[in-house]
Scaffold this motif. Structure first.
Motif, PDB file in Angstrom:
ATOM      1  N   TYR A  68       0.807  -1.003   0.030  1.00  0.00           N
ATOM      2  CA  TYR A  68       0.106  -0.218  -0.021  1.00  0.00           C
ATOM      3  C   TYR A  68       0.984   0.834   0.161  1.00  0.00           C
ATOM      4  O   TYR A  68       2.341   0.968  -0.321  1.00  0.00           O
ATOM      5  N   ASN A  69       0.163   2.293  -0.143  1.00  0.00           N
ATOM      6  CA  ASN A  69       1.046   3.361  -0.524  1.00  0.00           C
ATOM      7  C   ASN A  69       1.360   4.817   0.918  1.00  0.00           C
ATOM      8  O   ASN A  69      -0.156   5.250   0.742  1.00  0.00           O
TER       9      ASN A  69
ATOM     10  N   GLY B 159       0.081   8.363   0.582  1.00  0.00           N
ATOM     11  CA  GLY B 159      -0.623   9.602  -0.314  1.00  0.00           C
ATOM     12  C   GLY B 159      -1.443   9.960   0.604  1.00  0.00           C
ATOM     13  O   GLY B 159      -1.566  11.374   0.164  1.00  0.00           O
TER      14      GLY B 159
ATOM     15  N   LYS C 232       3.413  12.598  -6.335  1.00  0.00           N
ATOM     16  CA  LYS C 232       3.640  11.343  -7.399  1.00  0.00           C
ATOM     17  C   LYS C 232       4.045   9.769  -7.312  1.00  0.00           C
ATOM     18  O   LYS C 232       3.820   9.215  -8.046  1.00  0.00           O
TER      19      LYS C 232
ATOM     20  N   GLY D   7       3.984   7.012  -5.503  1.00  0.00           N
ATOM     21  CA  GLY D   7       2.999   6.741  -5.677  1.00  0.00           C
ATOM     22  C   GLY D   7       3.530   5.702  -7.225  1.00  0.00           C
ATOM     23  O   GLY D   7       3.078   4.535  -7.088  1.00  0.00           O
TER      24      GLY D   7
ATOM     25  N   ARG E   5       4.084   1.619  -7.032  1.00  0.00           N
ATOM     26  CA  ARG E   5       2.988   0.570  -7.927  1.00  0.00           C
ATOM     27  C   ARG E   5       3.908   0.116  -8.622  1.00  0.00           C
ATOM     28  O   ARG E   5       3.848  -0.878  -9.252  1.00  0.00           O
TER      29      ARG E   5
ATOM     30  N   ILE F 248      -3.909  -1.765  -2.225  1.00  0.00           N
ATOM     31  CA  ILE F 248      -2.815  -0.880  -2.117  1.00  0.00           C
ATOM     32  C   ILE F 248      -4.373   0.425  -1.915  1.00  0.00           C
ATOM     33  O   ILE F 248      -4.738   1.325  -1.730  1.00  0.00           O
TER      34      ILE F 248
ATOM     35  N   ASP G 153      -6.756   4.058   0.338  1.00  0.00           N
ATOM     36  CA  ASP G 153      -6.822   5.012  -0.544  1.00  0.00           C
ATOM     37  C   ASP G 153      -8.058   6.357  -0.039  1.00  0.00           C
ATOM     38  O   ASP G 153      -7.715   7.795  -0.409  1.00  0.00           O
TER      39      ASP G 153
END
Length: 302
Positions: free
Chosen positions: A221-222, A225, A232, A235, A239, A261, A265
């Motif tokens: 996961y990020n 974010g 960016k 991320g 990914r 991920i 969000d």
């Protein structure tokens, strides 16, 4: 110029994160003594004055109990079918990897997503699935590969119906530590190639021990974010590494990649622990539910 500025921002962001992780990883004799003292204090019988709780304290305790109790909510619908499948045989689940497998950040002390899975699948008085958790904070993929040589771990995997893996986040952090003064995207790209090679060897080792086990690799996961939505590049790195993990699992018939991920969000919900890196109870709850969904889907199609 914008690319250079972005890289500088990434460096500053990750430096701060490293400092936090280093601090939260410290486990000196003094820390151990403090922890021991706190445990002993909790065992002491409270005085009559301490028994008197104001409405705020009572509300907080009820909230904590409610949070811990929500684990049972996982055992519904399709998840029930997964339990029924496991009930028809003696099943064993082995979890290996890093702090996410260990459950760091789960404020209920229930062991993160692995502990929640165990509670959900063993919700009755009878133990349906035996869980063994070999997660350790700070572990990298090269360390996990070596750890699989441990006779105890090897034996567990050889008898496992399911192997769950979280690994790679510390590989990414290692890139930063080794290139902290001059970090580039190429540094992450080179390490990602090596990570793919090590991850493939991890899978090969598992299947050499147990050709029939089902392996599930949880994606990244990020954690950046929510706090750094404008950077960016962070991320993109996450990914890219997720694509590598997915690519490796697709080489094996009994391997499945589980994305996580998207679970993080939602920026309006607090899903992270105090270090802003590891999931809290809510974050782990989402991961556990996702894993159960994949377990059910795979067993249904078997």
């Amino acid at each position: 110029m914008k690319r250079k500025t972005a890289l500088i921002s990434i460096g500053i962001t990750l430096i701060g994160l490293v400092i936090i992780l280093v601090i939260t990883n410290i486990n000196s004799p003094i820390d151990k003594a403090i922890d021991k003292a706190e445990i002993e204090n909790k065992k002491e019988k409270p005085s009559p004055e301490k028994d008197k709780k104001d409405p705020v304290e009572e509300k907080e305790e009820k909230t904590a109990d409610n949070v811990a109790g929500k684990v049972k909510d996982l055992v519904t619908g399709a998840v029930r079918e997964t339990i029924d499948f496991f009930s028809n045989k003696e099943a064993r689940v082995v979890a290996i990897g890093d702090s996410l497998t260990q459950g760091v950040g789960d404020e209920t002390g229930n062991g993160g997503y692995v502990g929640m899975l165990e509670d959900a699948l063993n919700s009755t008085d009878e133990t349906v699935v035996k869980f063994e958790n070999y997660g350790k904070r700070g572990r990298r993929s090269d360390q996990l590969l070596k750890y699989l040589e441990d006779p105890k771990v090897a034996t567990s995997i050889s008898e496992a119906d399911v192997v769950l893996i979280t690994i790679g986040a510390n590989d990414i952090m290692q890139v930063l530590k080794e290139n902290i003064t001059n970090i580039t995207f190429e540094d992450f790209q080179r390490e990602r190639v090596d990570y793919e090679d090590r991850l493939s060897k991890i899978f090969e080792k598992i299947y050499s021990l147990n050709p029939h086990t089902d392996v599930y690799l949880l994606g990244f996961y990020n954690p950046f974010g929510r706090y750094f939505p404008k950077i960016k590049e962070l991320g993109i790195i996450v990914r890219n590494w997720n694509e590598t993990g997915k690519k490796v699992t697709e080489k094996y018939d009994n391997a499945t990649y589980i994305p996580t991920i998207d679970l993080f969000d939602d920026r309006d919900v607090d899903l992270f622990w105090q270090d802003n890196f590891h999931p809290n109870y809510r974050g782990y709850h989402r991961i556990a539910k996702r894993v159960l969904e994949y377990l059910h889907d795979n067993e249904e199609s078997a």
